[in-house]
Scaffold this motif. Structure first.
Motif, PDB file in Angstrom:
ATOM      1  N   ALA A  61       0.840  -1.198   0.000  1.00 25.19           N
ATOM      2  CA  ALA A  61       0.000   0.000   0.000  1.00 25.19           C
ATOM      3  C   ALA A  61       0.871   1.242   0.000  1.00 25.19           C
ATOM      4  N   CYS A  62       2.002   1.196   0.672  1.00 20.68           N
ATOM      5  CA  CYS A  62       2.856   2.377   0.758  1.00 20.68           C
ATOM      6  C   CYS A  62       4.123   2.249  -0.088  1.00 20.68           C
ATOM      7  N   HIS A  63       4.669   1.049  -0.202  1.00 18.01           N
ATOM      8  CA  HIS A  63       5.970   0.938  -0.871  1.00 18.01           C
ATOM      9  C   HIS A  63       5.857   0.635  -2.369  1.00 18.01           C
ATOM     10  N   SER A  64       4.640   0.431  -2.894  1.00 20.16           N
ATOM     11  CA  SER A  64       4.468   0.225  -4.339  1.00 20.16           C
ATOM     12  C   SER A  64       3.583   1.340  -4.872  1.00 20.16           C
ATOM     13  N   ILE A  65       3.890   1.818  -6.075  1.00 23.48           N
ATOM     14  CA  ILE A  65       2.965   2.750  -6.726  1.00 23.48           C
ATOM     15  C   ILE A  65       2.699   2.253  -8.144  1.00 23.48           C
ATOM     16  N   PRO A  66       1.501   2.577  -8.686  1.00 29.19           N
ATOM     17  CA  PRO A  66       1.146   2.084 -10.008  1.00 29.19           C
ATOM     18  C   PRO A  66       2.187   2.525 -11.045  1.00 29.19           C
ATOM     19  N   GLY A  67       2.513   1.620 -11.961  1.00 30.36           N
ATOM     20  CA  GLY A  67       3.422   1.970 -13.047  1.00 30.36           C
ATOM     21  C   GLY A  67       4.893   1.823 -12.700  1.00 30.36           C
ATOM     22  N   GLU A  68       5.214   1.519 -11.448  1.00 32.06           N
ATOM     23  CA  GLU A  68       6.616   1.339 -11.046  1.00 32.06           C
ATOM     24  C   GLU A  68       6.786  -0.096 -10.547  1.00 32.06           C
ATOM     25  N   PRO A  69       8.030  -0.604 -10.544  1.00 30.85           N
ATOM     26  CA  PRO A  69       8.213  -1.981 -10.073  1.00 30.85           C
ATOM     27  C   PRO A  69       7.717  -2.146  -8.629  1.00 30.85           C
ATOM     28  N   TYR A  71       7.297  -2.579  -4.838  1.00 27.45           N
ATOM     29  CA  TYR A  71       8.125  -2.261  -3.665  1.00 27.45           C
ATOM     30  C   TYR A  71       9.288  -1.311  -3.960  1.00 27.45           C
ATOM     31  N   SER A  72       9.198  -0.563  -5.064  1.00 21.73           N
ATOM     32  CA  SER A  72      10.298   0.367  -5.335  1.00 21.73           C
ATOM     33  C   SER A  72      10.047   1.741  -4.715  1.00 21.73           C
ATOM     34  N   GLY A  73       8.997   1.873  -3.911  1.00 20.33           N
ATOM     35  CA  GLY A  73       8.775   3.112  -3.153  1.00 20.33           C
ATOM     36  C   GLY A  73       8.243   4.249  -4.004  1.00 20.33           C
ATOM     37  N   GLY A  74       8.335   5.483  -3.466  1.00 20.28           N
ATOM     38  CA  GLY A  74       7.950   6.662  -4.238  1.00 20.28           C
ATOM     39  C   GLY A  74       6.565   7.192  -3.948  1.00 20.28           C
ATOM     40  N   LEU A  75       5.831   6.562  -3.002  1.00 19.92           N
ATOM     41  CA  LEU A  75       4.509   7.111  -2.665  1.00 19.92           C
ATOM     42  C   LEU A  75       4.703   8.385  -1.852  1.00 19.92           C
ATOM     43  N   ILE A  84       6.759  13.431   2.574  1.00 17.42           N
ATOM     44  CA  ILE A  84       7.885  12.505   2.496  1.00 17.42           C
ATOM     45  C   ILE A  84       7.528  11.430   1.462  1.00 17.42           C
ATOM     46  N   TYR A  85       8.538  10.680   1.041  1.00 17.32           N
ATOM     47  CA  TYR A  85       8.304   9.611   0.069  1.00 17.32           C
ATOM     48  C   TYR A  85       8.683   8.276   0.691  1.00 17.32           C
ATOM     49  N   THR A  86       7.912   7.248   0.367  1.00 15.29           N
ATOM     50  CA  THR A  86       8.284   5.920   0.852  1.00 15.29           C
ATOM     51  C   THR A  86       9.522   5.455   0.082  1.00 15.29           C
ATOM     52  N   THR A  87      10.220   4.494   0.675  1.00 10.96           N
ATOM     53  CA  THR A  87      11.521   4.107   0.136  1.00 10.96           C
ATOM     54  C   THR A  87      11.439   2.814  -0.665  1.00 10.96           C
ATOM     55  N   ASN A  88      12.510   2.579  -1.421  1.00 10.36           N
ATOM     56  CA  ASN A  88      12.673   1.359  -2.200  1.00 10.36           C
ATOM     57  C   ASN A  88      13.057   0.234  -1.220  1.00 10.36           C
ATOM     58  N   VAL A 152      15.587   1.915  -8.614  1.00  9.66           N
ATOM     59  CA  VAL A 152      14.787   3.139  -8.531  1.00  9.66           C
ATOM     60  C   VAL A 152      15.278   3.929  -7.321  1.00  9.66           C
ATOM     61  N   PRO A 153      15.883   5.097  -7.553  1.00 12.23           N
ATOM     62  CA  PRO A 153      16.433   5.862  -6.425  1.00 12.23           C
ATOM     63  C   PRO A 153      15.333   6.389  -5.503  1.00 12.23           C
ATOM     64  N   ASN A 154      15.683   6.545  -4.236  1.00  7.04           N
ATOM     65  CA  ASN A 154      14.744   7.147  -3.287  1.00  7.04           C
ATOM     66  C   ASN A 154      14.652   8.646  -3.534  1.00  7.04           C
ATOM     67  N   ARG A 155      13.491   9.183  -3.228  1.00  7.26           N
ATOM     68  CA  ARG A 155      13.319  10.629  -3.425  1.00  7.26           C
ATOM     69  C   ARG A 155      13.499  11.356  -2.108  1.00  7.26           C
ATOM     70  N   PRO A 156      14.139  12.521  -2.169  1.00 14.14           N
ATOM     71  CA  PRO A 156      14.305  13.291  -0.935  1.00 14.14           C
ATOM     72  C   PRO A 156      12.956  13.823  -0.448  1.00 14.14           C
ATOM     73  N   SER A 157      12.861  14.065   0.839  1.00 17.80           N
ATOM     74  CA  SER A 157      11.605  14.586   1.376  1.00 17.80           C
ATOM     75  C   SER A 157      11.448  16.055   0.991  1.00 17.80           C
ATOM     76  N   GLU A 158      10.210  16.527   1.091  1.00 17.28           N
ATOM     77  CA  GLU A 158       9.961  17.943   0.777  1.00 17.28           C
ATOM     78  C   GLU A 158       9.814  18.753   2.053  1.00 17.28           C
ATOM     79  N   ILE A 159      10.351  18.222   3.148  1.00 17.02           N
ATOM     80  CA  ILE A 159      10.254  18.952   4.409  1.00 17.02           C
ATOM     81  C   ILE A 159      11.397  19.969   4.454  1.00 17.02           C
ATOM     82  N   PRO A 160      11.072  21.250   4.652  1.00 19.96           N
ATOM     83  CA  PRO A 160      12.121  22.271   4.624  1.00 19.96           C
ATOM     84  C   PRO A 160      13.005  22.204   5.871  1.00 19.96           C
TER      85      PRO A 160
END
Ligand code: HEC
Ligand code: HEC
Ligand code: HEC
Length: 442
Positions: A61-69, A71-75, A84-88, A152-160
């Protein structure tokens, strides 16, 4: 001046108390999970068990997103201080968890620490803390051998900055996160109910949505043993996840064990059909439970009650509103909107069609103390969860454009007080707030 001295003294005592509490929590906080872990033996059976547990834990539910492998994260998950983004969590050694030892994996899953930093509690380690060593090892085996590595690289959070610094999370964890402790059933619980408790309290993380949070964001209770707030209902993303305890209207008091198991497996029972985030829980997680586990979870849920929950009162249907509608009397505010917009599917008698169009008479969601789910589903519409057992989908349209806030408040009050339903009244302000909160997706 004496009052200044007194305030200073109070502050010193307060700060000292806080430091002492943090000190004690810190001492109790060390990760000692290694000692509990079983040596991983990744036989195909263990990997298969891990896959099943990953389903129960709803990792996808959190570590997979449609169109990506998988458990590669990115939610993208929105927190009060930024997204924040979930991780690979595939076995890729650079971007995923390929270099995690079993203890590293356990530390992330049950303790909330990875790569030397505390994880945001959006990762539900606050529920997974009770996972048994054997099950941690099975999950680890699955995420090493059952899941393909994804680059699939992890994305940095958008928390300032400076909110992005993680040390406050560490304090939070010291003070509030339950310590990793393999599940121990309470004395006297039969084995089946205990298995249900292990799943519902732990991997199933039902409390993350159904238990209210304190002002400092921790769950008010993580098992029935530490308070009657456990699973007593909470607001989550414009919906109210209702009480899963057993008492009066708005709880599971009048659900049977079979109905509950059926709801977890198929997303529908004669008491209601899953929508909002519960729909995703069914689609990604609980539909894959074995029949025996679904029944065990249902039996455990049916065992949860305390005197605070009120007496279970069987629903008594009241035909007055239906008779009035039949006789052309639409004087009760909301009647016309109901006839125009809802009655075709949910019927003038509020009884719907079993497991296709849910009944609104005697419905727990409709009568929940907080009307937000009812308002949201009318504004957003929904479609029934598509599961292996129920591939057909039925749709409820959105009424956001057709009904004004006033129409909607009248309609909600009509539904909450007709056919024998009893619930508190809703104001036009309640409706306006939900509409405003939903605007980005409207
Ligand atoms: C409700 C959403 C959610 C669920 C469900 C969830 N996770 Fe996570 N997980 C996250 C988030 C968000 C992070 C990253 C947190 C952070 O960056 O602080 C994370 C981080 C992790 C990490 C740390 C990885 C790293 O590289 O730092 C591991 C391991 C992990 N999750 C495993 C799992 C497993 C296994 C499951 C299922 C049993 C699971 N997660 C279920 C949201 C979730
Ligand atoms: C991501 C949040 C979330 C999680 C996790 C979650 N739920 Fe829910 N649940 C909801 C929401 C929101 C609703 C209200 C919508 C509905 O009735 O489908 C709900 C509704 C329900 C209902 C219907 C209650 C009624 O009166 O109609 C049941 C039963 C239920 N959940 C059981 C569970 C169980 C058991 C778990 C753990 C396996 C769980 N839920 C985990 C969000 C969640
Ligand atoms: C075209 C048929 C249709 C119409 C018209 C319709 N609904 Fe629905 N309704 C559904 C379906 C299908 C579901 C199940 C959706 C789901 O669970 O995802 C549903 C679910 C609901 C639920 C959730 C009940 C539960 O326990 O699961 C409520 C409340 C509800 N509708 C109220 C209304 C109201 C109020 C109106 C009128 C404004 C309305 N509906 C109009 C088809 C309809």
């Amino acid at each position: 001046m004496r009052w200044k001295t007194r305030i200073l003294a109070v502050c010193i005592v307060w700060v000292a108390g806080l430091l002492l509490a943090m000190g004690i929590s810190y001492v109790g906080d060390r990760y000692t999970g290694e000692a509990q872990l079983a040596a991983p033996s990744a036989t195909p059976d263990v990997v298969a068990r891990g896959a099943y547990l990953a389903g129960l834990g709803d990792c996808a539910a959190c570590h997979s997103i449609p169109g990506e492998p998988p458990y590669s994260g990115g939610l993208r998950m929105v927190t009060p201080i930024g997204a924040i983004y979930t991780t690979n969590i595939t076995p890729d050694p650079i971007h995923g968890i390929g270099r995690f030892s079993l203890a590293d994996f356990d530390r992330a899953l049950r303790f909330g620490v990875a790569g030397g930093h505390t994880l945001y509690p959006a990762m539900p380690f606050t529920s997974y803390y009770n996972t048994t060593p054997g099950d941690v090892a099975a999950l680890y085996a699955y995420f090493r051998q059952g899941v393909p590595a994804a680059v699939v690289p992890n994305r940095p959070s958008e928390i300032p900055f400076p909110l992005s610094m993680r040390w406050p999370l560490t304090y939070w964890r010291w003070l509030f996160a339950p310590k990793p402790t393999p599940f121990q059933p309470s004395a006297g619980l039969n084995a089946e109910v205990a298995r249900g408790a292990y799943f519902v309290e732990g991997l199933g993380h039902c409390g993350e949505c159904h238990t209210p949070r304190a002002i400092t964001m921790q769950l008010k209770a993580t098992t029935p043993k530490n308070g009657s707030a456990y699973l007593s209902g909470a607001v989550i993303e414009n919906f109210f996840a209702p009480s899963l305890r057993n008492g009066g209207p708005g709880t599971l008091g009048d659900w049977g064990v079979e109905e509950l198991a059926q709801f977890l497996k198929g997303g529908a029972s004669s008491k209601g059909i899953a929508f909002g985030s519960m729909r995703d829980v069914i689609v990604h997680s609980t539909q894959y439970m074995s029949d025996a586990d679904a029944l065990a979870a249902a039996k455990y849920l049916k065992s949860i009650r305390s005197d605070h929950d009120g007496e279970a009162s069987p629903f008594v249907y009241d035909p007055a509103v239906h008779n009035a509608l039949k006789n052309g009397d639409a004087s009760k505010p909301g009647s016309m909107a109901y006839l125009d917009s809802c009655a075709a599917c949910h019927r003038p008698d509020g009884m719907g069609y079993d497991r296709v169009f849910p009944r609104l008479a005697g419905n727990g969601v409709v009568q929940a103390e907080n009307p937000i789910s009812l308002i949201s589903i009318i504004l957003q519409g929904s479609s029934t969860p598509r599961t292996g057992g129920a591939p057909a989908q039925f749709v409820m349209p959105s009424f956001a454009k057709r009904l004004s806030d006033q129409d909607l408040a009248d309609l909600v009050n009509f539904i909450r007080t007709s056919w024998g339903n009893h619930a508190s009244s809703t104001t036009i302000g309640d409706v306006a707030r939900v509409r405003k909160a939903m605007r980005p997706n409207e």
